[in-house]
Design a protein around this motif. Structure first.
Motif, PDB file in Angstrom:
ATOM      1  N   LEU A 101       0.823  -1.210   0.000  1.00 45.18           N
ATOM      2  CA  LEU A 101       0.000   0.000   0.000  1.00 45.18           C
ATOM      3  C   LEU A 101       0.856   1.260   0.000  1.00 45.18           C
ATOM      4  O   LEU A 101       0.471   2.267  -0.601  1.00 45.18           O
ATOM      5  N   ILE A 102       2.009   1.208   0.660  1.00 43.20           N
ATOM      6  CA  ILE A 102       2.921   2.358   0.633  1.00 43.20           C
ATOM      7  C   ILE A 102       3.391   2.589  -0.801  1.00 43.20           C
ATOM      8  O   ILE A 102       3.361   3.711  -1.320  1.00 43.20           O
ATOM      9  N   SER A 103       3.810   1.529  -1.452  1.00 35.97           N
ATOM     10  CA  SER A 103       4.269   1.607  -2.835  1.00 35.97           C
ATOM     11  C   SER A 103       3.157   2.100  -3.766  1.00 35.97           C
ATOM     12  O   SER A 103       3.374   2.988  -4.594  1.00 35.97           O
ATOM     13  N   THR A 133      10.056  -1.589   5.994  1.00 42.73           N
ATOM     14  CA  THR A 133      10.950  -0.680   5.287  1.00 42.73           C
ATOM     15  C   THR A 133      11.696  -1.410   4.178  1.00 42.73           C
ATOM     16  O   THR A 133      11.749  -0.945   3.034  1.00 42.73           O
ATOM     17  N   GLU A 134      12.255  -2.555   4.498  1.00 46.31           N
ATOM     18  CA  GLU A 134      12.997  -3.320   3.484  1.00 46.31           C
ATOM     19  C   GLU A 134      12.078  -3.749   2.345  1.00 46.31           C
ATOM     20  O   GLU A 134      12.438  -3.658   1.170  1.00 46.31           O
ATOM     21  N   ARG A 135      10.895  -4.207   2.669  1.00 48.99           N
ATOM     22  CA  ARG A 135       9.952  -4.631   1.619  1.00 48.99           C
ATOM     23  C   ARG A 135       9.516  -3.453   0.761  1.00 48.99           C
ATOM     24  O   ARG A 135       9.308  -3.592  -0.441  1.00 48.99           O
ATOM     25  N   ARG A 138      12.076  -2.669  -1.806  1.00 47.32           N
ATOM     26  CA  ARG A 138      12.063  -3.636  -2.907  1.00 47.32           C
ATOM     27  C   ARG A 138      10.844  -3.487  -3.817  1.00 47.32           C
ATOM     28  O   ARG A 138      10.838  -4.026  -4.915  1.00 47.32           O
ATOM     29  N   SER A 139       9.814  -2.803  -3.363  1.00 46.94           N
ATOM     30  CA  SER A 139       8.561  -2.783  -4.131  1.00 46.94           C
ATOM     31  C   SER A 139       8.241  -1.437  -4.768  1.00 46.94           C
ATOM     32  O   SER A 139       7.185  -1.286  -5.366  1.00 46.94           O
ATOM     33  N   THR A 140       9.143  -0.471  -4.667  1.00 50.82           N
ATOM     34  CA  THR A 140       8.863   0.837  -5.253  1.00 50.82           C
ATOM     35  C   THR A 140      10.079   1.340  -6.018  1.00 50.82           C
ATOM     36  O   THR A 140      11.213   0.963  -5.724  1.00 50.82           O
ATOM     37  N   HIS A 141       9.796   2.208  -6.986  1.00 52.41           N
ATOM     38  CA  HIS A 141      10.871   2.875  -7.724  1.00 52.41           C
ATOM     39  C   HIS A 141      11.057   4.298  -7.208  1.00 52.41           C
ATOM     40  O   HIS A 141      11.941   5.010  -7.670  1.00 52.41           O
TER      41      HIS A 141
END
Length: 153
Positions: A101-103, A133-135, A138-141
């Motif tokens: 959801l953050i991404s 934070t780590e995930r 990995r899931s956003t540009h």
């Protein structure tokens, strides 16, 4: 450089460690600030009934009582800190997998920078525990500024 800055928060000391950094950048670049609270559906599945989890997935937080209060308090801390500096803060609450959801929020709202707190764990502990934070990294540009939280105890 930055027009919109996202601060994901759960109201913890770790999350709040990132607020000052994000607001400093917002002041410097005259950026809009977004505070996002994500109710982790996976972690509340065990304590809530199916009907309540469905409400969360549909974004119906007003009916969630204590959970809604926690969310409002967490994003409210960011909004109050922003108001003290003359910065308006957009508050948003959502339910699902936090990193996803953050991404998605960053992508859907034209966010230029995500500012998050982290415990700064490393090695085996980090691998076993996982990390929002780590995930998110990995899931956003979108660039992510990670602010280490140092426990003063």
């Amino acid at each position: 450089m930055y027009k919109r800055i996202l601060i994901p928060t759960d109201g913890s000391d770790v999350a709040e460690a990132a607020v000052d950094h994000a607001l400093d950048l917002a002041e410097k670049y005259d950026a809009e600030v977004h505070a996002l609270y994500v109710v982790d559906i996976d972690s509340v599945n065990f304590s809530l009934g199916t009907e309540q989890v469905d409400r969360l997935k549909q974004g119906r937080f007003d009916e969630m009582g204590e959970l809604k209060e926690q969310a409002d308090e967490a994003t409210g801390v960011v909004a109050e800190s922003g108001a003290e500096r003359g910065i308006d803060v957009v508050e948003h609450v959502s339910g699902g997998r936090p990193h996803k959801l953050i991404s998605d929020y960053a992508e859907n709202h034209g966010i230029d920078l995500i500012v998050m707190g982290s415990h700064g764990r490393g090695g085996v502990r980090r691998a076993l525990l996982g990390s929002v934070t780590e995930r998110t990294l990995r899931s956003t540009h979108v660039p992510v500024l990670v602010v280490d939280y140092i426990d003063e105890d």
